[in-house]
Design an enzyme around this catalytic site. Structure first.
Site, PDB file in Angstrom:
ATOM      1  N   GLY A  21     -10.443  39.478 -57.200  1.00 27.50           N
ATOM      2  CA  GLY A  21     -11.144  38.276 -56.772  1.00 27.50           C
ATOM      3  C   GLY A  21     -12.157  38.633 -55.716  1.00 27.50           C
ATOM      4  O   GLY A  21     -12.182  39.758 -55.220  1.00 27.50           O
ATOM      5  N   SER A  22     -13.034  37.684 -55.424  1.00 19.90           N
ATOM      6  CA  SER A  22     -13.910  37.917 -54.287  1.00 19.90           C
ATOM      7  C   SER A  22     -14.104  36.588 -53.596  1.00 19.90           C
ATOM      8  O   SER A  22     -13.938  35.525 -54.191  1.00 19.90           O
ATOM      9  CB  SER A  22     -15.229  38.526 -54.725  1.00 19.90           C
ATOM     10  OG  SER A  22     -15.674  37.894 -55.885  1.00 19.90           O
ATOM     11  N   GLY A  23     -14.408  36.678 -52.343  1.00 17.53           N
ATOM     12  CA  GLY A  23     -14.514  35.456 -51.560  1.00 17.53           C
ATOM     13  C   GLY A  23     -15.763  35.490 -50.726  1.00 17.53           C
ATOM     14  O   GLY A  23     -16.812  35.957 -51.175  1.00 17.53           O
ATOM     15  N   TYR A  25     -16.680  37.136 -48.020  1.00 11.18           N
ATOM     16  CA  TYR A  25     -17.348  38.362 -47.578  1.00 11.18           C
ATOM     17  C   TYR A  25     -16.710  39.640 -48.101  1.00 11.18           C
ATOM     18  O   TYR A  25     -16.963  40.714 -47.608  1.00 11.18           O
ATOM     19  CB  TYR A  25     -17.450  38.378 -46.053  1.00 11.18           C
ATOM     20  CG  TYR A  25     -16.162  38.632 -45.302  1.00 11.18           C
ATOM     21  CD1 TYR A  25     -16.067  39.707 -44.432  1.00 11.18           C
ATOM     22  CD2 TYR A  25     -15.053  37.800 -45.458  1.00 11.18           C
ATOM     23  CE1 TYR A  25     -14.896  39.941 -43.734  1.00 11.18           C
ATOM     24  CE2 TYR A  25     -13.892  38.030 -44.766  1.00 11.18           C
ATOM     25  CZ  TYR A  25     -13.815  39.097 -43.901  1.00 11.18           C
ATOM     26  OH  TYR A  25     -12.659  39.331 -43.204  1.00 11.18           O
ATOM     27  N   ALA A  26     -15.877  39.517 -49.104  1.00 10.22           N
ATOM     28  CA  ALA A  26     -15.175  40.707 -49.555  1.00 10.22           C
ATOM     29  C   ALA A  26     -14.900  40.664 -51.051  1.00 10.22           C
ATOM     30  O   ALA A  26     -14.944  39.610 -51.671  1.00 10.22           O
ATOM     31  CB  ALA A  26     -13.854  40.816 -48.809  1.00 10.22           C
ATOM     32  N   THR A  27     -14.642  41.870 -51.590  1.00  8.29           N
ATOM     33  CA  THR A  27     -14.169  41.950 -52.963  1.00  8.29           C
ATOM     34  C   THR A  27     -12.805  42.620 -52.924  1.00  8.29           C
ATOM     35  O   THR A  27     -12.619  43.591 -52.195  1.00  8.29           O
ATOM     36  CB  THR A  27     -15.140  42.775 -53.824  1.00  8.29           C
ATOM     37  OG1 THR A  27     -16.441  42.227 -53.660  1.00  8.29           O
ATOM     38  CG2 THR A  27     -14.755  42.708 -55.288  1.00  8.29           C
ATOM     39  N   VAL A  28     -11.864  42.078 -53.701  1.00  9.34           N
ATOM     40  CA  VAL A  28     -10.499  42.598 -53.648  1.00  9.34           C
ATOM     41  C   VAL A  28     -10.149  43.258 -54.983  1.00  9.34           C
ATOM     42  O   VAL A  28     -10.405  42.683 -56.046  1.00  9.34           O
ATOM     43  CB  VAL A  28      -9.498  41.465 -53.336  1.00  9.34           C
ATOM     44  CG1 VAL A  28      -8.085  41.997 -53.253  1.00  9.34           C
ATOM     45  CG2 VAL A  28      -9.874  40.771 -52.026  1.00  9.34           C
ATOM     46  N   LYS A  44      -8.838  45.161 -50.096  1.00  4.04           N
ATOM     47  CA  LYS A  44      -9.955  44.258 -49.819  1.00  4.04           C
ATOM     48  C   LYS A  44     -11.085  45.074 -49.224  1.00  4.04           C
ATOM     49  O   LYS A  44     -10.915  45.716 -48.192  1.00  4.04           O
ATOM     50  CB  LYS A  44      -9.474  43.186 -48.830  1.00  4.04           C
ATOM     51  CG  LYS A  44     -10.520  42.191 -48.418  1.00  4.04           C
ATOM     52  CD  LYS A  44      -9.854  41.039 -47.671  1.00  4.04           C
ATOM     53  CE  LYS A  44     -10.862  40.065 -47.104  1.00  4.04           C
ATOM     54  NZ  LYS A  44     -10.211  38.887 -46.511  1.00  4.04           N
ATOM     55  N   ASP A 137      -9.389  29.088 -41.828  1.00  2.55           N
ATOM     56  CA  ASP A 137      -9.993  29.026 -43.163  1.00  2.55           C
ATOM     57  C   ASP A 137      -8.897  28.787 -44.205  1.00  2.55           C
ATOM     58  O   ASP A 137      -8.856  29.430 -45.245  1.00  2.55           O
ATOM     59  CB  ASP A 137     -10.754  30.327 -43.443  1.00  2.55           C
ATOM     60  CG  ASP A 137     -11.657  30.232 -44.670  1.00  2.55           C
ATOM     61  OD1 ASP A 137     -12.005  29.112 -45.088  1.00  2.55           O
ATOM     62  OD2 ASP A 137     -12.008  31.294 -45.228  1.00  2.55           O
TER      63      ASP A 137
HETATM   64  P1  ADP Z   1     -12.584  36.626 -48.733  1.00  5.18           P
HETATM   65  O1  ADP Z   1     -12.417  36.821 -47.289  1.00  5.18           O
HETATM   66  O2  ADP Z   1     -13.788  37.294 -49.272  1.00  5.18           O
HETATM   67  O3  ADP Z   1     -12.477  35.180 -49.133  1.00  5.18           O
HETATM   68  P2  ADP Z   1      -9.870  36.973 -49.693  1.00  5.18           P
HETATM   69  O4  ADP Z   1      -8.968  37.778 -48.840  1.00  5.18           O
HETATM   70  O5  ADP Z   1      -9.709  35.505 -49.654  1.00  5.18           O
HETATM   71  O6  ADP Z   1     -11.385  37.403 -49.425  1.00  5.18           O
HETATM   72  O7  ADP Z   1      -9.695  37.464 -51.193  1.00  5.18           O
HETATM   73  C1  ADP Z   1     -10.487  36.941 -52.241  1.00  5.18           C
HETATM   74  C2  ADP Z   1      -9.628  36.679 -53.480  1.00  5.18           C
HETATM   75  O8  ADP Z   1      -9.049  37.914 -53.930  1.00  5.18           O
HETATM   76  C3  ADP Z   1      -8.451  35.756 -53.234  1.00  5.18           C
HETATM   77  O9  ADP Z   1      -8.804  34.400 -53.393  1.00  5.18           O
HETATM   78  C4  ADP Z   1      -7.449  36.218 -54.301  1.00  5.18           C
HETATM   79  O10 ADP Z   1      -7.726  35.626 -55.542  1.00  5.18           O
HETATM   80  C5  ADP Z   1      -7.711  37.721 -54.391  1.00  5.18           C
HETATM   81  N1  ADP Z   1      -6.786  38.468 -53.510  1.00  5.18           N
HETATM   82  C6  ADP Z   1      -6.943  38.673 -52.195  1.00  5.18           C
HETATM   83  N2  ADP Z   1      -5.921  39.363 -51.660  1.00  5.18           N
HETATM   84  C7  ADP Z   1      -5.050  39.609 -52.659  1.00  5.18           C
HETATM   85  C8  ADP Z   1      -3.745  40.261 -52.738  1.00  5.18           C
HETATM   86  N3  ADP Z   1      -3.170  40.807 -51.657  1.00  5.18           N
HETATM   87  N4  ADP Z   1      -3.135  40.304 -53.937  1.00  5.18           N
HETATM   88  C9  ADP Z   1      -3.725  39.718 -55.026  1.00  5.18           C
HETATM   89  N5  ADP Z   1      -4.922  39.088 -55.014  1.00  5.18           N
HETATM   90  C10 ADP Z   1      -5.603  39.028 -53.848  1.00  5.18           C
HETATM   91 MG    MG Z   2     -10.943  33.918 -49.114  1.00  6.97          MG
END
Ligand code: ADP
Ligand code: MG
Length: 498
Positions: A21-23, A25-28, A44, A137
């Site tokens: 996923g990505s949000g 400011y990051a891609t996970v 992340k 958040d």
């Molecule tokens: P951002 O700060 O960019 O919003 P997040 O930490 O919210 O980043 O992560 C973005 C997305 O990635 C999440 O909404 C989720 O779907 C996926 N994700 C994040 N962390 C995990 C994790 N530990 N395990 C599985 N999926 C994750």
């Molecule tokens: Mg997020």
């Protein structure tokens, strides 16, 4: 780079695979440790160039805070690394996706489920509150699920926590205003209490399917945020008084009148004190010994008291299970249980009774597991089916009978979401399938026929699955009733007399 199209970045010691996923400011990414354990983690990646110097420092502070935190409902930060382009947060992997997806694949959550989730979220917030940490958040996308089999919430994404503001230096709002407290958006002046507002929005969305400020345009959204109107709760689905009370008190625009943290933690609907503890959860998920995949499950003691048919059903079930046919296996386990449970009633030998009870327990938990496997693949099917379903409906416009039958099918799906709607849903599925099968028979070849055919198959799978569920619940109920009475000596001796 972590950008799309470039594939996952490289990182020492890990193999990065799919993007989770990505949000903001990051891609996970999902990743495996190269070393011995092959541990699965989520990594992340935060592109340094997306952060100014102050933000990098804040992020590092945040990493330090999180590294010191251990809580069952907060995603664990295991480590972090960085190179010239990125900062990498190496986190516990949450296999169940995020709460946003969880809610929307189910449309809404039953109050009971929402309550368990809310308790878990509240326990994470209490832990943070005691340490003077605000999240800032909170939204369903930032709340993850440990697994789909036994979902536990894990609060994630502390990107804005405590130190960072959701406003950047160019005064651009970076979070989602749908979840932000009005004072945060309007006055830019806020404190820890904004988290309580967001909790209210999350609960509202879980119960009603969309957040209270859901809008079609930005103007509409802005109007809703700035307005002074009290947040009105939809009348349906019906909810308990406590639940409505909590929602209303969380979604109070004026932070000084909003429920306090203390009152939230002790609110009768949250009731943190009586929340199931880690121990009780562990007990609930632990499986009886005697593994499925290694050994046959039906040899030994049980062959003797049971004649051919019941044991044969289990043998078949195990076989189907091993062949990777969960639907057939589940159906066979349920059929076998139909025999085992009454067998328990009639067994007089204490030792054999215990043996049967143990087996029944094992079959049930395996059946439960299969149910989850099937339900998540069904859900995937249902999700996939949405656009096809819309198209089918579009193509059915001139066929009122078809349209009506599809309507009944939708009603069935909606019923299924309700806490105890399985039997009603099943009836509706059967009713719609009866019609649809007739219509399918008369449908000339073409796109509409294809779509209808697929839909009928989807609905049948769904109905089949529900039927098993209803059946299983019944036999579990019976076995549990037995379990309560069955062990007492008096019952045992009265059985012997029969
Ligand atoms: P951002 O700060 O960019 O919003 P997040 O930490 O919210 O980043 O992560 C973005 C997305 O990635 C999440 O909404 C989720 O779907 C996926 N994700 C994040 N962390 C995990 C994790 N530990 N395990 C599985 N999926 C994750
Ligand atoms: Mg997020």
């Amino acid at each position: 780079m972590a950008g799309p199209g470039w594939g996952p970045p490289r990182l020492d010691g890990f193999i990065l695979t799919e993007r989770l996923g990505s949000g903001t400011y990051a891609t996970v990414y999902k990743a495996y440790a190269k070393k011995d354990t092959r541990e699965v983690v989520a990594i992340k990646c935060v592109a340094k160039k997306s952060l100014n110097k102050a933000s990098v420092e804040n992020l590092l502070t945040e990493i330090e805070i999180l590294k010191g935190i251990r809580h069952p409902h907060i995603v664990q930060l295991k480590d972090f690394q960085w190179d010239s382009d990125n900062i990498y947060l190496i986190m516990e992997f949450c296999a169940g996706g995020d709460l946003s997806r969880f809610i929307h694949t189910r449309r809404i959550l039953p109050e009971k489920v929402a309550r368990v989730f809310m308790q878990q979220l509240a326990s994470a917030l209490q832990f943070l509150h005691e340490r003077n940490i605000s999240h800032l958040d909170l939204k369903p996308q930032n709340i993850l699920l440990s697994s789909l089999e036994k979902p536990h919430l894990k609060l994630a994404d502390f990107g804005f926590a405590q130190h960072m503001s959701p406003w950047d230096e160019k005064h651009v709002l970076r979070g989602s205003p749908l979840y932000m407290a009005p004072e945060m958006v309007c006055q830019r002046q806020y404190d820890a209490r904004v988290d309580l507002w967001s909790v209210g929005v999350i609960l509202y969305e879980a119960l009603f399917g969309q957040p209270p400020f859901a809008s079609r345009s930005f103007l509409e959204l802005e109007e809703k945020i700035r307005s002074n109107r009290v947040i009105e709760l939809p009348l349906r689905p019906p909810l308990s008084r406590d639940c409505r009370d909590l929602l209303q008190r969380l979604l109070e625009r004026d932070p000084s009148r909003r429920i306090s943290f203390q009152d939230f933690f002790t609110h009768p609907w949250v009731d943190l004190e009586h929340m199931p503890s880690r121990e009780s959860l562990a007990r609930a998920v632990s499986r009886p010994t005697g593994m499925w995949r290694n050994k046959g499950m039906c040899g030994d003691v049980l062959s003797a008291p049971f004649g051919g048919e019941k044991t044969a059903l289990v043998v078949e079930a195990v076989k189907k299970d091993q062949e990777g046919d969960p639907a057939a296996a589940l159906s066979l386990y349920c059929k076998a249980l139909d025999f085992f449970v009454p067998a328990l009633h009639y067994e007089v030998d204490a030792q054999r009774k215990e043996a049967i009870k143990a087996k029944v327990g094992q079959y049930m938990s395996r059946a439960e597991e299969l149910k989850v496997v099937i339900s998540s693949s069904n859900e995937a099917l249902l999700r996939q089916g949405t656009s096809a379903r819309d198209l089918l409906r579009e193509m059915a416009r001139d066929k009122p009978r078809l349209l009506a039958a599809l309507e009944v099918a939708s009603a069935a799906m909606a019923k299924e979401e309700e806490a105890s709607g399985d039997q009603d849903a099943l009836d509706l599925y059967q009713q719609s399938l009866g019609e649809l099968l007739l219509l399918l028979a008369g449908e000339p070849p073409g796109r509409r026929r294809e779509l209808l055919h697929t839909e009928v198959q989807n609905l049948m799978a769904r109905a089949e699955y529900l039927k098993e569920q209803v059946k299983m619940r019944e036999s579990r109920w019976e076995a549990e009733t037995l379990d309560k009475e069955g062990l007492s000596e008096s019952v045992r001796s009265s059985c012997t007399l029969q």
